[in-house]
Design a protein around this motif. Structure first.
Motif, PDB file in Angstrom:
ATOM      1  N   TYR A  88     -10.003   3.654  25.409  1.00  0.00           N
ATOM      2  CA  TYR A  88     -10.996   2.735  26.235  1.00  0.00           C
ATOM      3  C   TYR A  88     -11.714   2.068  25.407  1.00  0.00           C
ATOM      4  O   TYR A  88     -12.049   0.779  25.358  1.00  0.00           O
ATOM      5  N   GLU A  92      -7.919  -3.315  23.535  1.00  0.00           N
ATOM      6  CA  GLU A  92      -8.302  -4.341  24.613  1.00  0.00           C
ATOM      7  C   GLU A  92      -6.994  -4.930  25.392  1.00  0.00           C
ATOM      8  O   GLU A  92      -5.968  -4.887  24.723  1.00  0.00           O
ATOM      9  N   PRO A  93      -7.391  -4.906  26.841  1.00  0.00           N
ATOM     10  CA  PRO A  93      -8.557  -4.640  27.541  1.00  0.00           C
ATOM     11  C   PRO A  93      -9.176  -3.137  27.586  1.00  0.00           C
ATOM     12  O   PRO A  93      -8.303  -2.374  27.675  1.00  0.00           O
ATOM     13  N   HIS A  94     -10.192  -3.105  27.595  1.00  0.00           N
ATOM     14  CA  HIS A  94     -10.754  -1.889  27.669  1.00  0.00           C
ATOM     15  C   HIS A  94     -10.796  -1.333  29.414  1.00  0.00           C
ATOM     16  O   HIS A  94     -11.139  -1.822  30.330  1.00  0.00           O
ATOM     17  N   SER A  95      -9.970  -0.415  29.338  1.00  0.00           N
ATOM     18  CA  SER A  95      -9.360   0.097  30.917  1.00  0.00           C
ATOM     19  C   SER A  95      -9.133   1.685  30.804  1.00  0.00           C
ATOM     20  O   SER A  95      -8.842   2.392  29.809  1.00  0.00           O
TER      21      SER A  95
END
Length: 212
Positions: A88, A92-95
């Protein structure tokens, strides 16, 4: 093990696989197939050829608990959550992802011919089992929270300040925080708290227990 089919000796043998870094253990535990399997894809996971899926990880963790292997359950859960957290923060993307790589802090990928595709992001269905259920039940140690029985069972380890605040189960709203051998509890309803097998009757209000 989850269905309590193996005998104790068989279960102990299975637990060895859960700890073996060449099978299902190691820094990134619970790949969907063993690392010794010929179809294992250790680079990207390729969905069910090694990807780390939270439903499987959660069931495997509960299976370990069923036979009393709480230490192994705790350690594998801690490592898996560390992987999710690092992913996280750094990817990227932070998810939160559908599944994870079996060899790095990153999401899993699917192999489509010569192409690699990231798995689905923002996947807070089953993947939320990690940061919510595994964190509460296995890292913090509140492994049994039973609203019907009005019971909380806590496997407390270590002596620093630890616990959980704003826990809701059934109609109970409570804080349970320990510092050393003292546990302070705030609750709006009565329930039973078991800490490392010892029972304490919680009343509505604020109270403190000295662990036996």
């Amino acid at each position: 093990m989850l269905a309590e089919v193996p005998g104790r000796k068989q279960a102990a043998r299975l637990v060895e696989y859960a700890q073996d870094e060449d099978e299902f253990g190691g820094q990134y535990p619970w790949p969907s197939v063993s690392r010794s399997d010929a179809d294992y894809n250790g680079t990207v996971g390729d969905y069910w050829r090694g990807g780390v899926w939270l439903p499987l990880a959660y069931m495997s963790t509960k299976a370990l608990e069923t036979y009393g292997y709480h230490d192994v359950a705790h350690e594998n859960a801690r490592r898996l959550l560390a992987q999710m957290s690092e992913t996280y923060k750094t990817f990227e993307p932070h998810s939160i992802w559908e599944c994870y790589s079996p060899s790095a802090a990153r999401p899993g990928q699917r192999v489509d011919g010569e192409n690699l595709t990231l798995v689905a992001q923002d996947f807070c269905g089953w993947s939320a089992l990690g940061p919510i259920s595994l964190f509460i039940e296995n890292v913090l140690g509140f492994y049994n929270i039973d609203a019907t029985a009005r019971l909380v069972e806590w496997r407390k380890t270590g002596w620093g300040e630890q616990g959980i605040r704003n826990l809701r189960f059934g109609d109970v709203h409570t804080d349970i925080v320990a510092d050393g051998d003292t546990v302070r509890v705030v609750s709006d309803k009565e329930y039973v708290l078991k800490v490392n097998g010892k029972k304490y009757k919680v009343k509505a209000g604020t109270q403190a227990f000295t662990l036996k």
